[in-house]
Design a protein around this motif. Structure first.
Motif, PDB file in Angstrom:
ATOM      1  N   ALA A  91       0.834  -1.205   0.000  1.00 59.05           N
ATOM      2  CA  ALA A  91       0.000   0.000   0.000  1.00 59.05           C
ATOM      3  C   ALA A  91       0.868   1.254   0.000  1.00 59.05           C
ATOM      4  O   ALA A  91       0.610   2.206  -0.750  1.00 59.05           O
ATOM      5  N   LYS A  92       1.911   1.250   0.819  1.00 49.79           N
ATOM      6  CA  LYS A  92       2.798   2.413   0.900  1.00 49.79           C
ATOM      7  C   LYS A  92       3.536   2.633  -0.422  1.00 49.79           C
ATOM      8  O   LYS A  92       3.735   3.771  -0.864  1.00 49.79           O
ATOM      9  N   GLU A  93       3.942   1.529  -1.051  1.00 46.42           N
ATOM     10  CA  GLU A  93       4.619   1.639  -2.342  1.00 46.42           C
ATOM     11  C   GLU A  93       3.702   2.287  -3.380  1.00 46.42           C
ATOM     12  O   GLU A  93       4.135   3.127  -4.176  1.00 46.42           O
ATOM     13  N   ILE A  94       2.443   1.918  -3.364  1.00 48.45           N
ATOM     14  CA  ILE A  94       1.474   2.498  -4.292  1.00 48.45           C
ATOM     15  C   ILE A  94       1.254   3.975  -3.991  1.00 48.45           C
ATOM     16  O   ILE A  94       1.223   4.817  -4.894  1.00 48.45           O
ATOM     17  N   ILE A  95       1.117   4.293  -2.711  1.00 50.24           N
ATOM     18  CA  ILE A  95       0.919   5.688  -2.311  1.00 50.24           C
ATOM     19  C   ILE A  95       2.117   6.542  -2.722  1.00 50.24           C
ATOM     20  O   ILE A  95       1.972   7.615  -3.311  1.00 50.24           O
ATOM     21  N   ASP A  96       3.327   6.048  -2.422  1.00 48.94           N
ATOM     22  CA  ASP A  96       4.540   6.810  -2.730  1.00 48.94           C
ATOM     23  C   ASP A  96       4.746   6.990  -4.233  1.00 48.94           C
ATOM     24  O   ASP A  96       5.343   7.981  -4.669  1.00 48.94           O
ATOM     25  N   SER A  97       4.249   6.037  -5.018  1.00 45.42           N
ATOM     26  CA  SER A  97       4.420   6.114  -6.467  1.00 45.42           C
ATOM     27  C   SER A  97       3.489   7.138  -7.110  1.00 45.42           C
ATOM     28  O   SER A  97       3.673   7.497  -8.275  1.00 45.42           O
ATOM     29  N   LYS A  98       2.470   7.582  -6.326  1.00 45.88           N
ATOM     30  CA  LYS A  98       1.455   8.513  -6.846  1.00 45.88           C
ATOM     31  C   LYS A  98       0.829   7.982  -8.138  1.00 45.88           C
ATOM     32  O   LYS A  98       0.527   8.712  -9.076  1.00 45.88           O
ATOM     33  N   LEU A  99       0.645   6.680  -8.136  1.00 48.93           N
ATOM     34  CA  LEU A  99       0.129   5.982  -9.311  1.00 48.93           C
ATOM     35  C   LEU A  99      -1.325   6.349  -9.565  1.00 48.93           C
ATOM     36  O   LEU A  99      -2.145   6.420  -8.646  1.00 48.93           O
ATOM     37  N   LYS A 100      -1.660   6.592 -10.813  1.00 49.16           N
ATOM     38  CA  LYS A 100      -3.044   6.814 -11.213  1.00 49.16           C
ATOM     39  C   LYS A 100      -3.586   5.519 -11.794  1.00 49.16           C
ATOM     40  O   LYS A 100      -3.053   5.001 -12.769  1.00 49.16           O
ATOM     41  N   VAL A 101      -4.628   5.008 -11.174  1.00 46.74           N
ATOM     42  CA  VAL A 101      -5.160   3.709 -11.580  1.00 46.74           C
ATOM     43  C   VAL A 101      -6.497   3.874 -12.279  1.00 46.74           C
ATOM     44  O   VAL A 101      -7.414   4.505 -11.753  1.00 46.74           O
ATOM     45  N   GLU A 102      -6.593   3.327 -13.463  1.00 45.38           N
ATOM     46  CA  GLU A 102      -7.858   3.322 -14.179  1.00 45.38           C
ATOM     47  C   GLU A 102      -8.541   1.980 -13.964  1.00 45.38           C
ATOM     48  O   GLU A 102      -8.052   1.122 -13.236  1.00 45.38           O
ATOM     49  N   ASN A 103      -9.677   1.810 -14.604  1.00 46.91           N
ATOM     50  CA  ASN A 103     -10.389   0.540 -14.510  1.00 46.91           C
ATOM     51  C   ASN A 103      -9.671  -0.500 -15.361  1.00 46.91           C
ATOM     52  O   ASN A 103      -9.839  -0.557 -16.577  1.00 46.91           O
ATOM     53  N   LEU A 104      -8.846  -1.314 -14.689  1.00 46.48           N
ATOM     54  CA  LEU A 104      -8.099  -2.347 -15.400  1.00 46.48           C
ATOM     55  C   LEU A 104      -8.713  -3.736 -15.216  1.00 46.48           C
ATOM     56  O   LEU A 104      -8.257  -4.692 -15.833  1.00 46.48           O
ATOM     57  N   LEU A 105      -9.718  -3.840 -14.354  1.00 46.09           N
ATOM     58  CA  LEU A 105     -10.319  -5.146 -14.092  1.00 46.09           C
ATOM     59  C   LEU A 105     -10.901  -5.757 -15.366  1.00 46.09           C
ATOM     60  O   LEU A 105     -10.857  -6.968 -15.564  1.00 46.09           O
ATOM     61  N   ASN A 106     -11.432  -4.911 -16.238  1.00 49.05           N
ATOM     62  CA  ASN A 106     -12.048  -5.420 -17.465  1.00 49.05           C
ATOM     63  C   ASN A 106     -11.057  -5.613 -18.615  1.00 49.05           C
ATOM     64  O   ASN A 106     -11.439  -6.059 -19.692  1.00 49.05           O
ATOM     65  N   LYS A 107      -9.800  -5.271 -18.385  1.00 45.70           N
ATOM     66  CA  LYS A 107      -8.776  -5.456 -19.404  1.00 45.70           C
ATOM     67  C   LYS A 107      -8.225  -6.871 -19.286  1.00 45.70           C
ATOM     68  O   LYS A 107      -7.545  -7.222 -18.334  1.00 45.70           O
ATOM     69  N   LYS A 108      -8.507  -7.702 -20.268  1.00 41.87           N
ATOM     70  CA  LYS A 108      -8.163  -9.116 -20.201  1.00 41.87           C
ATOM     71  C   LYS A 108      -6.836  -9.428 -20.904  1.00 41.87           C
ATOM     72  O   LYS A 108      -6.425  -8.713 -21.820  1.00 41.87           O
ATOM     73  N   ALA A 109      -6.222 -10.510 -20.475  1.00 41.01           N
ATOM     74  CA  ALA A 109      -5.035 -11.003 -21.168  1.00 41.01           C
ATOM     75  C   ALA A 109      -5.442 -11.482 -22.558  1.00 41.01           C
ATOM     76  O   ALA A 109      -6.554 -11.995 -22.760  1.00 41.01           O
ATOM     77  N   SER A 110      -4.559 -11.322 -23.526  1.00 45.91           N
ATOM     78  CA  SER A 110      -4.877 -11.733 -24.894  1.00 45.91           C
ATOM     79  C   SER A 110      -4.996 -13.253 -24.981  1.00 45.91           C
ATOM     80  O   SER A 110      -4.442 -13.984 -24.156  1.00 45.91           O
ATOM     81  N   GLU A 111      -5.725 -13.715 -25.997  1.00 44.18           N
ATOM     82  CA  GLU A 111      -5.858 -15.161 -26.205  1.00 44.18           C
ATOM     83  C   GLU A 111      -4.496 -15.805 -26.438  1.00 44.18           C
ATOM     84  O   GLU A 111      -4.259 -16.946 -26.020  1.00 44.18           O
ATOM     85  N   LYS A 112      -3.603 -15.062 -27.084  1.00 43.28           N
ATOM     86  CA  LYS A 112      -2.267 -15.589 -27.349  1.00 43.28           C
ATOM     87  C   LYS A 112      -1.518 -15.858 -26.044  1.00 43.28           C
ATOM     88  O   LYS A 112      -0.864 -16.900 -25.884  1.00 43.28           O
ATOM     89  N   VAL A 113      -1.619 -14.936 -25.102  1.00 42.28           N
ATOM     90  CA  VAL A 113      -0.964 -15.114 -23.806  1.00 42.28           C
ATOM     91  C   VAL A 113      -1.560 -16.301 -23.063  1.00 42.28           C
ATOM     92  O   VAL A 113      -0.843 -17.148 -22.518  1.00 42.28           O
ATOM     93  N   VAL A 114      -2.897 -16.377 -23.037  1.00 45.01           N
ATOM     94  CA  VAL A 114      -3.567 -17.482 -22.355  1.00 45.01           C
ATOM     95  C   VAL A 114      -3.171 -18.818 -22.963  1.00 45.01           C
ATOM     96  O   VAL A 114      -2.869 -19.787 -22.251  1.00 45.01           O
ATOM     97  N   GLU A 115      -3.133 -18.902 -24.284  1.00 48.77           N
ATOM     98  CA  GLU A 115      -2.775 -20.161 -24.952  1.00 48.77           C
ATOM     99  C   GLU A 115      -1.335 -20.554 -24.670  1.00 48.77           C
ATOM    100  O   GLU A 115      -1.027 -21.740 -24.505  1.00 48.77           O
ATOM    101  N   GLU A 116      -0.437 -19.574 -24.602  1.00 44.10           N
ATOM    102  CA  GLU A 116       0.963 -19.904 -24.311  1.00 44.10           C
ATOM    103  C   GLU A 116       1.114 -20.397 -22.879  1.00 44.10           C
ATOM    104  O   GLU A 116       1.880 -21.326 -22.619  1.00 44.10           O
ATOM    105  N   LEU A 117       0.396 -19.787 -21.956  1.00 45.55           N
ATOM    106  CA  LEU A 117       0.434 -20.258 -20.579  1.00 45.55           C
ATOM    107  C   LEU A 117      -0.130 -21.676 -20.469  1.00 45.55           C
ATOM    108  O   LEU A 117       0.410 -22.521 -19.748  1.00 45.55           O
ATOM    109  N   LYS A 118      -1.204 -21.933 -21.190  1.00 43.63           N
ATOM    110  CA  LYS A 118      -1.784 -23.276 -21.185  1.00 43.63           C
ATOM    111  C   LYS A 118      -0.815 -24.303 -21.770  1.00 43.63           C
ATOM    112  O   LYS A 118      -0.721 -25.443 -21.291  1.00 43.63           O
ATOM    113  N   GLU A 119      -0.106 -23.907 -22.801  1.00 48.68           N
ATOM    114  CA  GLU A 119       0.824 -24.813 -23.475  1.00 48.68           C
ATOM    115  C   GLU A 119       1.947 -25.268 -22.545  1.00 48.68           C
ATOM    116  O   GLU A 119       2.374 -26.428 -22.601  1.00 48.68           O
ATOM    117  N   HIS A 120       2.388 -24.378 -21.672  1.00 48.35           N
ATOM    118  CA  HIS A 120       3.539 -24.692 -20.830  1.00 48.35           C
ATOM    119  C   HIS A 120       3.170 -25.214 -19.440  1.00 48.35           C
ATOM    120  O   HIS A 120       3.984 -25.889 -18.806  1.00 48.35           O
TER     121      HIS A 120
END
Length: 349
Positions: free
Chosen positions: A269-298
């Motif tokens: 929490a402190k690291e986030i506060i100190d970074s003054k990070l601006k967070v948008e709605n990332l919950l709906n941003k999904k990993a690409s199918e290519k990334v998911v398939e590569e993870l499944k492959e390995h």
């Protein structure tokens, strides 16, 4: 969320709730000032206090061992007393929110988490610690029945050690069945442990010498968590996703924006506060199918976690990431036992 709004954490401008994990006394105060709405502890909590709040823990051990000289008994009481301190700090928020915030979770001795009877007994005992208590129970074969009992008794629930879709689905179905049967619907959180899942895959990479871009691992646990969030919403389960096991800022930022909560340690929490990070709605941003398939492959275990039908109830406890998480709890519990033994030996000199 109805916690403190004038906070530095960017999460406080969204629907997402911020929980603090395993805090010292000072960290509890800081977290509350930054908008924390609840708190999680686990069986390793007191081992964390050895480093973060040793003088306080030693004092608690001192006063406890006088009445409970056996290490096994003393360890349980010490854990309850340290959690009671947090409960008292969060109690005003619990009352102000009419029992929707201000919870503090407690979990059973990890050596007994397969024992349904022990888990239920511990829930009833821990409930006496404070009115804002929340039962934290692993979603494994020994914990499912205990979670159903919590519904029957109207006890708030944090279903933990969730690493797979199948665990989330099963515990939600059992909650819904118990709720329809009893008419009770206590607060219910499903804790997905993204960071530990990534840590587990990193160990698999080293052990099996897998050739893969290490940057892909940061999508593993989170891709499952985001799929789980969508599933909880689409099926209308009365459960809120609680992101846990953060091992990096991204395990926080990637879950911000939706009707979900996230529990993090104060250093994150402190690291986030100190970074003054601006967070948008990332919950709906999904990993690409290519990334998911590569993870499944390995990683066969990624397939078991990401795909519905990958694991049965009987396989939950033995699933690699669950075992890794549980081992950390075992280590922490044994450290508390060792600390109590060491204290007794010093006093005997």
């Amino acid at each position: 969320m109805t916690g403190v709004k004038t906070c530095a954490l960017p999460i406080c401008t969204t629907k997402t709730g911020f929980w603090i994990n395993n805090p010292s006394g000072q960290e509890t105060n800081l977290a509350l000032s930054e908008g924390a709405i609840s708190c999680t502890t686990n069986p390793a909590y007191c081992s964390k206090l050895i480093k973060s709040d040793n003088e306080y823990l030693t004092r608690v051990i001192d006063e406890t061992v006088k009445d409970f000289p056996e290490e096994e008994d003393a360890s349980v009481i010490v854990y309850r007393k340290t959690c009671k301190r947090i409960m008292e700090k969060f109690l005003p928020l619990y009352k102000k929110s009419a029992g929707t915030e201000g919870f503090v979770t407690m979990q059973d001795d990890p050596r007994k988490d397969h024992d349904t009877e022990s888990t239920i007994k511990t829930v009833f005992e821990n409930r006496k610690v404070g009115e804002n208590y929340m039962a934290k129970i692993p979603v494994i074969e020994g914990g499912i029945e205990a979670i159903e009992i919590c519904v029957e008794e109207n006890i708030p629930i944090c279903a933990t050690e969730v690493f797979s879709l199948d665990q989330a689905i099963l515990v939600c179905e059992r909650y819904e069945q118990a709720s329809r049967r009893t008419g009770n619907s206590p607060p219910f959180f499903v804790t997905h442990i993204s960071g530990i899942f990534d840590e587990y895959l990193e160990k698999v990479i080293r052990r099996e010498r897998i050739k893969i871009n290490p940057d892909l691992i940061k999508y593993a646990g989170l891709s499952i968590a985001k799929k789980e969030y969508d599933l909880l919403k689409s099926r209308g389960y009365r459960a809120l996703l609680l992101g846990g096991g953060a091992r990096g800022i991204h395990h926080f930022t990637e879950l911000v924006g939706g009707d979900a909560h996230i529990t993090i340690n104060w250093n994150t929490a402190k690291e986030i506060i100190d970074s003054k990070l601006k967070v948008e709605n990332l919950l709906n941003k999904k990993a690409s199918e290519k990334v998911v398939e590569e993870l499944k492959e390995h990683f066969p275990d990624y397939c078991k976690a990401y795909d519905e039908g990958g694991l049965s109830l009987e396989e939950f406890a033995g699933f690699g990431p669950v075992q890794l998480f549980r081992n950390a709890f075992l280590t922490g519990w044994y450290q508390l036992l060792a600390e109590i033994t060491s204290w007794k030996q010093r006093m005997a000199l």
